[in-house]
Motif scaffolding. Structure first.
Motif, PDB file in Angstrom:
ATOM      1  N   GLY A  19       1.897 -11.835 -21.070  1.00 38.23           N
ATOM      2  CA  GLY A  19       1.172 -11.494 -19.865  1.00 38.23           C
ATOM      3  C   GLY A  19       1.962 -10.566 -18.972  1.00 38.23           C
ATOM      4  N   LYS A  20       3.284 -10.807 -18.832  1.00 39.99           N
ATOM      5  CA  LYS A  20       4.130  -9.982 -17.998  1.00 39.99           C
ATOM      6  C   LYS A  20       4.288  -8.602 -18.596  1.00 39.99           C
ATOM      7  N   VAL A  21       4.506  -8.558 -19.922  1.00 41.50           N
ATOM      8  CA  VAL A  21       4.757  -7.284 -20.580  1.00 41.50           C
ATOM      9  C   VAL A  21       3.534  -6.389 -20.524  1.00 41.50           C
ATOM     10  N   SER A  22       2.305  -6.984 -20.544  1.00 43.42           N
ATOM     11  CA  SER A  22       1.098  -6.176 -20.593  1.00 43.42           C
ATOM     12  C   SER A  22       0.898  -5.358 -19.332  1.00 43.42           C
ATOM     13  N   SER A  23       1.610  -5.725 -18.243  1.00 46.86           N
ATOM     14  CA  SER A  23       1.467  -4.976 -17.012  1.00 46.86           C
ATOM     15  C   SER A  23       2.292  -3.702 -17.005  1.00 46.86           C
ATOM     16  N   ILE A  24       3.100  -3.506 -18.006  1.00 48.47           N
ATOM     17  CA  ILE A  24       3.951  -2.318 -18.066  1.00 48.47           C
ATOM     18  C   ILE A  24       3.139  -1.165 -18.641  1.00 48.47           C
ATOM     19  N   GLU A 479      10.725 -13.197 -15.501  1.00 49.31           N
ATOM     20  CA  GLU A 479       9.501 -13.284 -14.714  1.00 49.31           C
ATOM     21  C   GLU A 479       9.409 -12.118 -13.729  1.00 49.31           C
ATOM     22  N   LYS A 480      10.552 -11.681 -13.218  1.00 46.46           N
ATOM     23  CA  LYS A 480      10.583 -10.580 -12.252  1.00 46.46           C
ATOM     24  C   LYS A 480      10.576  -9.205 -12.920  1.00 46.46           C
ATOM     25  N   GLY A 481      10.583  -9.198 -14.266  1.00 49.78           N
ATOM     26  CA  GLY A 481      10.537  -7.929 -14.975  1.00 49.78           C
ATOM     27  C   GLY A 481      11.880  -7.246 -15.153  1.00 49.78           C
ATOM     28  N   HIS A 482      12.981  -7.968 -14.912  1.00 50.91           N
ATOM     29  CA  HIS A 482      14.301  -7.365 -14.999  1.00 50.91           C
ATOM     30  C   HIS A 482      14.760  -7.084 -16.429  1.00 50.91           C
ATOM     31  N   ARG A 483      14.028  -7.600 -17.414  1.00 48.47           N
ATOM     32  CA  ARG A 483      14.402  -7.345 -18.812  1.00 48.47           C
ATOM     33  C   ARG A 483      13.385  -6.443 -19.528  1.00 48.47           C
ATOM     34  N   ASP A 484      12.388  -5.942 -18.787  1.00 50.69           N
ATOM     35  CA  ASP A 484      11.354  -5.125 -19.419  1.00 50.69           C
ATOM     36  C   ASP A 484      11.903  -3.829 -20.013  1.00 50.69           C
ATOM     37  N   HIS A 485      13.015  -3.346 -19.470  1.00 50.36           N
ATOM     38  CA  HIS A 485      13.590  -2.096 -19.969  1.00 50.36           C
ATOM     39  C   HIS A 485      14.068  -2.203 -21.421  1.00 50.36           C
ATOM     40  N   LEU A 486      14.232  -3.425 -21.905  1.00 45.63           N
ATOM     41  CA  LEU A 486      14.693  -3.604 -23.288  1.00 45.63           C
ATOM     42  C   LEU A 486      13.674  -3.106 -24.306  1.00 45.63           C
ATOM     43  N   LEU A 487      12.425  -2.934 -23.893  1.00 43.16           N
ATOM     44  CA  LEU A 487      11.380  -2.467 -24.797  1.00 43.16           C
ATOM     45  C   LEU A 487      11.333  -0.952 -24.915  1.00 43.16           C
ATOM     46  N   GLU A 488      11.963  -0.262 -23.987  1.00 42.71           N
ATOM     47  CA  GLU A 488      11.859   1.195 -23.947  1.00 42.71           C
ATOM     48  C   GLU A 488      12.535   1.843 -25.153  1.00 42.71           C
ATOM     49  N   GLY A 489      11.823   2.781 -25.759  1.00 40.69           N
ATOM     50  CA  GLY A 489      12.383   3.565 -26.844  1.00 40.69           C
ATOM     51  C   GLY A 489      12.476   2.859 -28.176  1.00 40.69           C
ATOM     52  N   LEU A 490      11.849   1.683 -28.300  1.00 35.18           N
ATOM     53  CA  LEU A 490      11.933   0.932 -29.549  1.00 35.18           C
ATOM     54  C   LEU A 490      10.724   1.215 -30.438  1.00 35.18           C
ATOM     55  N   THR A 491      10.938   1.135 -31.740  1.00 37.93           N
ATOM     56  CA  THR A 491       9.841   1.263 -32.695  1.00 37.93           C
ATOM     57  C   THR A 491       9.114  -0.068 -32.804  1.00 37.93           C
ATOM     58  N   ARG A 492       7.986  -0.063 -33.515  1.00 39.95           N
ATOM     59  CA  ARG A 492       7.237  -1.298 -33.707  1.00 39.95           C
ATOM     60  C   ARG A 492       8.109  -2.385 -34.329  1.00 39.95           C
ATOM     61  N   GLU A 493       8.819  -2.007 -35.395  1.00 37.35           N
ATOM     62  CA  GLU A 493       9.640  -2.994 -36.102  1.00 37.35           C
ATOM     63  C   GLU A 493      10.735  -3.540 -35.206  1.00 37.35           C
TER      64      GLU A 493
END
Length: 509
Positions: A19-24, A479-493
């Motif tokens: 749910g949190k990630v979908s807001s990005i 919960e505050k989104g402080h780890r959302d940056h870990l998804l940036e630049g990654l492939t599906r796998e």
């Protein structure tokens, strides 16, 4: 689905709350794809009929759990029966003078500790159906060989081989159960089968008393009967496990074709995979050695210190209170039975509230009180009561910590190694346990051993408190989104392989 369901790890993909990630909105298309399939998996899990899932779970409980319990029960009996044999002539017949008995007990843990991780990796590679029966049959045969030991060297050598064979039993069984149960169904099941470590003490005392009464036949007599017949029973259990353990829910004969498909699908959706990958990547092995798992090893070592100390020496502790050898064996049964009930109830309760560390912090002080009574009171009645208190966190702590570690480790290899870390390195406490209650301290009520175990309980409480605070802090950051940056630049796998590092993963406290 309600907002509560979306935030509940039970509805997440292996604990994934997307749910949190979908807001990005600024992520790449690959990341959006990963979010979509994660959300789809979560929805499918939530849409499954709870009644049908419960029916499948009951069938698994009735067909898989008895085999897991039997394998672990005989393993712990075979590991601990030296304590029973000690009071029935083992020490005199094999000339285990001085510290020889303690050295022999230590030999078991040297191989047991070092081989836990390799054993569980092999379990993952070959599958529990083949691997676990081999191990059980192996240590059953080794146990039988103790009946023919004539020297101290032979006794030590057999203890080493027993450690090799038993190294993969606890983490391997936990890994097997993780292929059948969801993460918040797992702790209760691990607790139930591991609770039989305490019940093995009750069985062990009764079996030892019964087998020792068998008249001599050949060179087999008294304590030798214990090893011979208990080893024979263990080998029979190993054969049964080979024929009746299913390779996975998708091939379980006790399920209907529709139930097999659904049971397998549930696990696949939780781990976002199409089957049990047998490949082992070093990065997944390294990922299991994270900060909380490493700190948790201290707590596991402390709990296993106490569990093994009591398993090996409770008959001797009670004997030092002034009771005869046979009566000490029989008096050791009620505390073990009590610890079993507590472990089962606690594990089921832990599953219900989906908490592991927090309840343990309430349980550990009970054990501390037990060891304090051992150190400060001379009355045999009070000290016998203290044995009950000491056993409560000792036998409940290890399975709870094992389940907690596997709860918070995503990915088959990471989960297998995480379980092995707790059972393996944690058993360094078991190695120390063999030196806690020395014969020379019997006259003063084993004060040194009780003091060491009291210290272990304090270390366990402090370690668990640190891990709880870390998980609480990390969940708040996500919960505050402080780890959302870990998804940036990654492939599906790469996104799919983040496991518990995914910003949407929520740790169990």
């Amino acid at each position: 689905m309600t907002p509560t369901e979306l935030k509940d790890p039970e509805y997440g993909l292996n604990g994934l709350n997307t749910g949190k990630v979908s807001s990005i909105t600024s992520m790449k298309q690959d990341v959006t794809y990963a979010e979509d399939i994660a959300a789809e998996a979560r929805m499918k899990l939530a849409e499954m009929d709870p009644a049908i899932r419960a029916q499948i779970r009951r069938k698994i409980d009735l067909n898989v759990m008895p085999l897991a319990i039997a394998g672990y029960l005989v393993a712990f009996i075979d590991r601990s029966n030296a304590g029973n044999a000690k009071l029935l002539g083992l020490v005199d017949d094999l000339h285990l003078t001085g510290y020889r008995f303690n050295i022999a007990l230590s030999a078991f843990f040297c191989t047991y500790v070092t081989l836990e991780i390799p054993a569980n990796l092999l379990c993952k590679k070959f599958g529990p159906k083949r691997w676990l029966p081999i191990l059980v049959s192996w240590f059953g045969l080794t146990t039988m060989c103790f009946a023919f030991a004539e020297t101290y060297a032979a006794f030590v050598g057999l203890r080493i081989m027993l450690g090799v064979a038993e190294a993969g039993i606890m983490p391997g069984t936990a890994y097997m159960l993780s292929t059948f149960y969801r993460r918040h169904e797992l702790a209760g099941r691990i607790g139930i089968y591991a609770s039989f470590a305490s019940l093995s003490g009750a069985f062990g005392g009764l079996l030892a008393t019964g087998f020792s009464k068998i008249p001599p036949w050949g060179i087999i007599h008294t304590w030798r009967n214990i090893f011979f017949f208990e080893g024979l029973i263990t080998m029979a259990v190993g054969v049964c496990m080979y024929f009746f353990i299913p390779a996975g829910p998708s091939v379980a004969r006790f399920l209907t074709p529709a139930e097999r498909e659904l049971a397998a699908r549930v696990i696949e959706l939780e781990v976002l995979s199409s089957g049990p990958s047998r490949s082992i990547r070093l990065k997944d092995v390294a990922a299991a050695f994270n900060f909380p798992n490493t700190v948790m090893v201290l707590a596991s070592a402390a709990c296993l210190l106490t569990m093994n100390s009591l398993s090996l020496f409770v008959p001797s502790i009670i004997n030092a209170m002034g009771y005869s050898a046979i009566r000490s064996q029989l008096l050791s049964v009620p505390p073990y039975a009590f610890a079993t009930v507590v472990c089962i109830v606690f594990s089921i309760y832990s599953d219900r509230i989906k908490r592991r560390g927090v309840p343990m912090l309430l349980l550990l002080p009970i054990g501390m009180v037990g060891f304090i009574l051992h150190l400060t009171v001379k009355s045999p009645g009070v000290r016998y009561f203290a044995v009950f208190l000491s056993m409560v966190p000792a036998f409940t702590g290890s399975p709870t910590l094992l389940a907690w570690s596997m709860d918070n480790s995503a990915g088959p290899t990471v989960r297998a190694v995480a379980g092995a870390i707790q059972a393996g390195f944690g058993n360094l406490g078991g190695l120390l346990a063999t030196w806690t209650f020395l014969s020379k301290d019997a006259r003063n009520g084993y004060k040194s051993g009780n003091a060491i175990n009291l210290g272990g309980m304090v270390i366990a409480a402090l370690s668990i408190a640190v891990v709880v605070l870390y998980y609480k802090w990390e969940n708040a950051a996500r919960e505050k989104g402080h780890r959302d940056h870990l998804l940036e630049g990654l492939t599906r796998e790469e996104v799919e392989n983040l496991g518990n590092k995914h910003p949407g993963f929520r740790y169990t406290l």
